[in-house]
Design a protein around this motif. Sequence first.
Motif, mmCIF file in Angstrom:
data_model
loop_
_atom_site.group_PDB
_atom_site.id
_atom_site.type_symbol
_atom_site.label_atom_id
_atom_site.label_comp_id
_atom_site.label_asym_id
_atom_site.label_seq_id
_atom_site.Cartn_x
_atom_site.Cartn_y
_atom_site.Cartn_z
ATOM 1 N N TRP A 9 -3.565 35.375 70.987
ATOM 2 C CA TRP A 9 -3.339 34.042 71.541
ATOM 3 C C TRP A 9 -4.657 33.318 71.808
ATOM 4 O O TRP A 9 -4.785 32.129 71.539
ATOM 5 N N GLU A 10 -5.656 34.018 72.335
ATOM 6 C CA GLU A 10 -6.933 33.377 72.647
ATOM 7 C C GLU A 10 -7.615 32.850 71.389
ATOM 8 O O GLU A 10 -8.142 31.733 71.384
ATOM 9 N N SER A 13 -5.481 29.870 70.135
ATOM 10 C CA SER A 13 -5.691 28.698 70.985
ATOM 11 C C SER A 13 -7.038 28.052 70.693
ATOM 12 O O SER A 13 -7.141 26.825 70.593
ATOM 13 N N TRP A 14 -8.076 28.864 70.551
ATOM 14 C CA TRP A 14 -9.402 28.320 70.261
ATOM 15 C C TRP A 14 -9.389 27.593 68.921
ATOM 16 O O TRP A 14 -9.909 26.473 68.810
ATOM 17 N N LEU A 16 -6.829 26.263 67.344
ATOM 18 C CA LEU A 16 -5.986 25.069 67.401
ATOM 19 C C LEU A 16 -6.672 23.926 68.143
ATOM 20 O O LEU A 16 -6.454 22.758 67.829
ATOM 21 N N HIS A 17 -7.507 24.243 69.121
ATOM 22 C CA HIS A 17 -8.196 23.211 69.897
ATOM 23 C C HIS A 17 -9.592 22.894 69.372
ATOM 24 O O HIS A 17 -10.266 22.007 69.903
ATOM 25 N N SER A 18 -10.040 23.591 68.345
ATOM 26 C CA SER A 18 -11.415 23.443 67.862
ATOM 27 C C SER A 18 -11.655 22.158 67.083
ATOM 28 O O SER A 18 -12.798 21.730 66.954
ATOM 29 N N GLY A 19 -10.617 21.581 66.529
ATOM 30 C CA GLY A 19 -10.805 20.391 65.704
ATOM 31 C C GLY A 19 -11.196 20.726 64.268
ATOM 32 O O GLY A 19 -11.503 19.832 63.474
ATOM 33 N N ARG A 48 -0.412 27.438 62.170
ATOM 34 C CA ARG A 48 0.356 26.234 62.521
ATOM 35 C C ARG A 48 1.835 26.561 62.696
ATOM 36 O O ARG A 48 2.493 26.059 63.612
ATOM 37 N N ALA A 51 2.251 28.212 65.982
ATOM 38 C CA ALA A 51 2.046 27.240 67.061
ATOM 39 C C ALA A 51 3.278 26.354 67.228
ATOM 40 O O ALA A 51 3.644 25.994 68.355
ATOM 41 N N SER A 56 8.169 23.790 73.645
ATOM 42 C CA SER A 56 7.564 22.532 74.092
ATOM 43 C C SER A 56 7.977 22.274 75.536
ATOM 44 O O SER A 56 9.042 22.687 75.979
#
Length: 119
Positions: A9-10, A13-14, A16-19, A48, A51, A56
């Motif tokens: 998950w870590e 998450s990284w 998915l949020h990294s851009g 994806r 995710a 939601s």
Amino acid sequence: YPFSCKQDWEIASWLLHSGLSMGKIDSFLSLKMVRDLPLSFRSAKELRGRAEMLPSGPRWMSRVLDTSHPTKSPVILYWCDPLECISAILNHPLFHDQLDFMPRKVYSMVQKLCRVYTE
């Protein structure tokens, strides 16, 4: 769910949020050091997909409020539907074994002399 462990998950998450673009994520996941990790996904497309399986939360709604006095910017009220919030909490997989709705008696001492009343 839908990730296999906290480390999985870590990293997800990284990423998915990294851009990073999907191509860059695929390049990262193809590194030998990363391939040796026990990840539940091997491509950006799989990441994806996992995710999108995440539950939601409730939708945020907003409304501009009319004020009797002039303001520099509009006053906006934001809120969530309380039933959606309760539903999200009750259906969240992380809370599956954490919620207990059975009444029980709690005492402050082993001898059961003083009962505790609380929520």
